[in-house]
Design a protein around this motif. Structure first.
Motif, PDB file in Angstrom:
ATOM      1  N   ASP A  27       0.819  -1.220   0.000  1.00  9.62           N
ATOM      2  CA  ASP A  27       0.000   0.000   0.000  1.00  9.62           C
ATOM      3  C   ASP A  27       0.850   1.266   0.000  1.00  9.62           C
ATOM      4  OD1 ASP A  27      -1.749  -2.080   0.428  1.00  9.62           O
ATOM      5  OD2 ASP A  27      -2.802  -1.117   2.072  1.00  9.62           O
ATOM      6  N   GLY A  28       1.970   1.231   0.702  1.00  8.26           N
ATOM      7  CA  GLY A  28       2.822   2.410   0.815  1.00  8.26           C
ATOM      8  C   GLY A  28       3.497   2.818  -0.481  1.00  8.26           C
ATOM      9  N   ALA A  29       3.677   1.890  -1.395  1.00  6.97           N
ATOM     10  CA  ALA A  29       4.327   2.200  -2.673  1.00  6.97           C
ATOM     11  C   ALA A  29       3.353   2.768  -3.698  1.00  6.97           C
ATOM     12  CB  ALA A  29       4.984   0.944  -3.239  1.00  6.97           C
ATOM     13  N   MET A  30       2.073   2.590  -3.480  1.00  8.18           N
ATOM     14  CA  MET A  30       1.089   2.958  -4.488  1.00  8.18           C
ATOM     15  C   MET A  30       0.998   4.446  -4.808  1.00  8.18           C
ATOM     16  SD  MET A  30       0.046   0.232  -5.814  1.00  8.18           S
ATOM     17  CE  MET A  30       1.631  -0.481  -5.457  1.00  8.18           C
ATOM     18  N   PRO A  31       1.151   5.361  -3.848  1.00  6.77           N
ATOM     19  CA  PRO A  31       1.055   6.775  -4.244  1.00  6.77           C
ATOM     20  C   PRO A  31       2.043   7.158  -5.349  1.00  6.77           C
ATOM     21  CG  PRO A  31       0.945   6.593  -1.882  1.00  6.77           C
ATOM     22  CD  PRO A  31       1.286   5.214  -2.415  1.00  6.77           C
ATOM     23  N   PHE A  32       3.195   6.499  -5.377  1.00  3.07           N
ATOM     24  CA  PHE A  32       4.197   6.814  -6.395  1.00  3.07           C
ATOM     25  C   PHE A  32       3.975   6.006  -7.663  1.00  3.07           C
ATOM     26  CE2 PHE A  32       6.031   7.278  -2.158  1.00  3.07           C
ATOM     27  CZ  PHE A  32       6.264   8.645  -2.169  1.00  3.07           C
ATOM     28  N   LEU A  33       3.575   4.765  -7.511  1.00  2.21           N
ATOM     29  CA  LEU A  33       3.430   3.881  -8.658  1.00  2.21           C
ATOM     30  C   LEU A  33       2.181   4.167  -9.479  1.00  2.21           C
ATOM     31  CD1 LEU A  33       4.564   0.564  -6.995  1.00  2.21           C
ATOM     32  CD2 LEU A  33       5.857   1.969  -8.607  1.00  2.21           C
ATOM     33  N   LYS A  34       1.145   4.687  -8.841  1.00  2.00           N
ATOM     34  CA  LYS A  34      -0.096   4.929  -9.585  1.00  2.00           C
ATOM     35  C   LYS A  34       0.055   6.055 -10.604  1.00  2.00           C
ATOM     36  CE  LYS A  34      -2.459   8.208  -6.632  1.00  2.00           C
ATOM     37  NZ  LYS A  34      -3.638   8.512  -5.889  1.00  2.00           N
ATOM     38  N   LEU A  35       1.146   6.775 -10.549  1.00  2.00           N
ATOM     39  CA  LEU A  35       1.371   7.878 -11.479  1.00  2.00           C
ATOM     40  C   LEU A  35       1.915   7.414 -12.824  1.00  2.00           C
ATOM     41  CD1 LEU A  35       2.992  10.396  -8.971  1.00  2.00           C
ATOM     42  CD2 LEU A  35       0.602  10.276  -9.707  1.00  2.00           C
ATOM     43  N   ASP A  36       2.403   6.171 -12.891  1.00  2.00           N
ATOM     44  CA  ASP A  36       3.082   5.705 -14.098  1.00  2.00           C
ATOM     45  C   ASP A  36       2.806   4.220 -14.303  1.00  2.00           C
ATOM     46  OD1 ASP A  36       4.948   4.764 -15.973  1.00  2.00           O
ATOM     47  OD2 ASP A  36       6.509   6.124 -15.296  1.00  2.00           O
ATOM     48  N   GLN A  37       2.092   3.890 -15.347  1.00  2.00           N
ATOM     49  CA  GLN A  37       1.715   2.504 -15.594  1.00  2.00           C
ATOM     50  C   GLN A  37       2.936   1.618 -15.790  1.00  2.00           C
ATOM     51  OE1 GLN A  37      -1.152   1.882 -18.725  1.00  2.00           O
ATOM     52  NE2 GLN A  37      -1.005  -0.335 -18.573  1.00  2.00           N
ATOM     53  N   SER A  38       3.951   2.101 -16.474  1.00  2.00           N
ATOM     54  CA  SER A  38       5.149   1.288 -16.708  1.00  2.00           C
ATOM     55  C   SER A  38       5.848   0.948 -15.400  1.00  2.00           C
ATOM     56  CB  SER A  38       6.117   2.008 -17.640  1.00  2.00           C
ATOM     57  OG  SER A  38       5.537   2.161 -18.909  1.00  2.00           O
ATOM     58  N   ARG A  39       5.960   1.913 -14.521  1.00  2.00           N
ATOM     59  CA  ARG A  39       6.569   1.652 -13.214  1.00  2.00           C
ATOM     60  C   ARG A  39       5.718   0.682 -12.413  1.00  2.00           C
ATOM     61  NH1 ARG A  39       7.870   7.021 -10.152  1.00  2.00           N
ATOM     62  NH2 ARG A  39       8.521   5.520  -8.582  1.00  2.00           N
ATOM     63  N   PHE A  40       4.403   0.840 -12.483  1.00  4.36           N
ATOM     64  CA  PHE A  40       3.507  -0.065 -11.777  1.00  4.36           C
ATOM     65  C   PHE A  40       3.686  -1.496 -12.286  1.00  4.36           C
ATOM     66  CE2 PHE A  40      -0.476  -2.395 -11.509  1.00  4.36           C
ATOM     67  CZ  PHE A  40      -0.711  -2.358 -10.136  1.00  4.36           C
ATOM     68  N   GLU A  41       3.736  -1.672 -13.599  1.00  9.64           N
ATOM     69  CA  GLU A  41       3.892  -3.011 -14.162  1.00  9.64           C
ATOM     70  C   GLU A  41       5.239  -3.622 -13.783  1.00  9.64           C
ATOM     71  OE1 GLU A  41       0.969  -2.450 -18.020  1.00  9.64           O
ATOM     72  OE2 GLU A  41       3.089  -1.969 -18.215  1.00  9.64           O
ATOM     73  N   ALA A  42       6.291  -2.820 -13.751  1.00 11.72           N
ATOM     74  CA  ALA A  42       7.602  -3.324 -13.329  1.00 11.72           C
ATOM     75  C   ALA A  42       7.567  -3.746 -11.855  1.00 11.72           C
ATOM     76  CB  ALA A  42       8.675  -2.266 -13.560  1.00 11.72           C
ATOM     77  N   TYR A  43       6.900  -2.943 -11.029  1.00 14.58           N
ATOM     78  CA  TYR A  43       6.748  -3.287  -9.615  1.00 14.58           C
ATOM     79  C   TYR A  43       5.907  -4.551  -9.464  1.00 14.58           C
ATOM     80  CZ  TYR A  43       5.284  -2.866  -4.749  1.00 14.58           C
ATOM     81  OH  TYR A  43       5.030  -3.118  -3.420  1.00 14.58           O
ATOM     82  N   LEU A  44       4.866  -4.669 -10.241  1.00 17.18           N
ATOM     83  CA  LEU A  44       4.012  -5.848 -10.223  1.00 17.18           C
ATOM     84  C   LEU A  44       4.827  -7.098 -10.569  1.00 17.18           C
ATOM     85  CD1 LEU A  44       1.055  -6.823  -9.958  1.00 17.18           C
ATOM     86  CD2 LEU A  44       0.831  -6.401 -12.404  1.00 17.18           C
ATOM     87  N   ALA A  45       5.647  -7.006 -11.587  1.00 17.29           N
ATOM     88  CA  ALA A  45       6.501  -8.126 -11.972  1.00 17.29           C
ATOM     89  C   ALA A  45       7.428  -8.510 -10.832  1.00 17.29           C
ATOM     90  CB  ALA A  45       7.309  -7.764 -13.223  1.00 17.29           C
ATOM     91  N   ASP A  46       8.036  -7.525 -10.221  1.00 16.14           N
ATOM     92  CA  ASP A  46       8.996  -7.769  -9.146  1.00 16.14           C
ATOM     93  C   ASP A  46       8.335  -8.407  -7.923  1.00 16.14           C
ATOM     94  OD1 ASP A  46      11.661  -7.532  -8.023  1.00 16.14           O
ATOM     95  OD2 ASP A  46      10.807  -5.956  -6.745  1.00 16.14           O
TER      96      ASP A  46
END
Length: 74
Positions: A27-46
């Protein structure tokens, strides 16, 4: 099909469904990741031991299902 912009317009309502599908999201990473789909997908993969392509496919599937659910609700 629902897209990233539509999903993030009401992130507070959308995130619980995203978290249900991808339970290892922090939950804590989402404020930053929700701004960029590519970053979100990379985080999701990780966080879910997926390749980047697998994460993109899984997320695209999630958006498709969300689109279907939205159609049923209308």
């Amino acid at each position: 099909m629902m897209n990233w912009t539509e999903l993030t317009l009401d992130w507070a309502a959308s995130f619980p469904r995203v978290k249900d599908r991808f339970p290892h999201l922090d939950d804590g990473a989402m404020p930053f990741l929700k701004l960029d789909q590519s970053r979100f997908e990379a985080y999701l993969a990780d966080t879910h031991q997926l390749t980047l392509n697998e994460a993109r496919e899984e997320f695209a599937d999630f958006l498709f299902v969300e689109s279907l659910n939205r159609e049923l609700d209308t």
